[in-house]
Design an enzyme around this catalytic site. Structure first.
Site, mmCIF file in Angstrom:
data_model
loop_
_atom_site.group_PDB
_atom_site.id
_atom_site.type_symbol
_atom_site.label_atom_id
_atom_site.label_comp_id
_atom_site.label_asym_id
_atom_site.label_seq_id
_atom_site.Cartn_x
_atom_site.Cartn_y
_atom_site.Cartn_z
ATOM 1 N N CYS A 118 110.595 115.305 133.320
ATOM 2 C CA CYS A 118 109.471 116.250 133.260
ATOM 3 C C CYS A 118 108.437 115.942 134.352
ATOM 4 C CB CYS A 118 108.853 116.255 131.864
ATOM 5 S SG CYS A 118 107.817 117.717 131.565
ATOM 6 N N HIS A 218 113.101 117.102 128.397
ATOM 7 C CA HIS A 218 112.852 115.816 127.748
ATOM 8 C C HIS A 218 114.100 115.349 127.000
ATOM 9 C CE1 HIS A 218 108.473 115.097 128.256
ATOM 10 N NE2 HIS A 218 108.472 116.400 128.491
ATOM 11 N N GLU A 220 114.862 112.488 125.936
ATOM 12 C CA GLU A 220 114.570 111.505 124.892
ATOM 13 C C GLU A 220 114.297 112.138 123.536
ATOM 14 O OE1 GLU A 220 110.523 112.892 125.927
ATOM 15 O OE2 GLU A 220 112.370 112.517 127.064
#
Length: 242
Positions: A118, A218, A220
């Site tokens: 990002c 993202h 994660e």
């Protein structure tokens, strides 16, 4: 599924935020990071090392780390890509910019595997000479990439066949996103390898670094799919074993 890495486990530096935060009776300036970043590195077989945006020991850090994850966060100062500040550009963090631009330069010089997430993708593109759209809705006509502040949106991305990213995820992926800026002019040395339906650049790869990948989403946030961080940790383990 975690990467099958051998001991010693690679050290993965993760850039962190410097923010005012409240916890218990305390209201302090703190270095912090959403836990998901560290958790996904652990699941992949690496050891996460949080890097606060202070100091200038970039060469020393690059020498001690095996890989680098540039995390998300606030907008990059447009001065970094030679543009005036747009009214929609938010919450600049010049201290974090200075730290991450310096660290990235040292990491690339040392040949560290790098995954940029990002804001990290935007740092990467700006540091290598590219530019950013400062407010993406002005370009694409909608807020789908950040439907609400503090909430992740969903985006479907198309990935270029025969790219490193396609080798990890295939040629399509549904991803979690939260951003209002994106790449405009792509930096020299980077190839666009994924886009969303509205044409937004969603991922880039290096044309010459062994492992340098940036994604606008993202990864994660999806604890069931660690493939990108698995690949970072595997590349870091391979480099550490040389």
């Amino acid at each position: 599924m975690a990467s099958n890495v051998s001991e010693p486990r690679p050290l993965i530096g993760i850039t962190s935020y410097q923010e005012r935060a409240a916890f218990g009776a305390w209201h302090l300036d703190v270095s912090l990071l959403p836990r998901e970043y560290a958790d996904t590195v652990v699941r992949a077989g690496g050891i996460p090392v949080l890097l606060p945006p202070v100091g200038d020991g970039f060469t020393e850090l690059a020498a001690r780390l095996d890989g680098l994850l540039l995390s998300g966060g606030a907008d990059v100062d447009p001065a970094r890509y030679r543009q005036p500040v747009d009214a929609a550009t938010e919450a600049l963090r010049p201290d974090r910019d200075a730290f991450e631009f310096g660290l990235l330069a040292s990491a690339l010089a040392a040949g560290l595997p790098v995954l940029a997430v990002c804001r990290g993708l935007q740092v990467l593109n700006s540091a290598l000479g590219g530019t950013l759209h400062q407010h993406l809705p002005d370009q694409v006509g909608h807020n789908g990439h950040r439907p609400r502040i503090g909430t992740f949106g969903g985006s479907r991305v198309t990935i270029a066949a025969r790219s490193r990213l396609a080798g990890l995820l295939g040629t399509e992926a549904k991803v979690a996103c939260h951003h209002h800026q994106a790449i405009d002019v792509v930096a020299p040395g980077l190839n666009v390898v994924a886009t969303s339906e509205d044409g937004t650049v969603e991922a880039v790869e290096s044309t010459d670094q062994e492992f340098l990948l940036g994604v606008q989403w993202h990864p994660e946030q999806d604890s069931d799919d660690d493939r990108l961080v698995d690949a970072l940790v595997a590349a870091a383990a391979k480099r550490a074993a040389r």
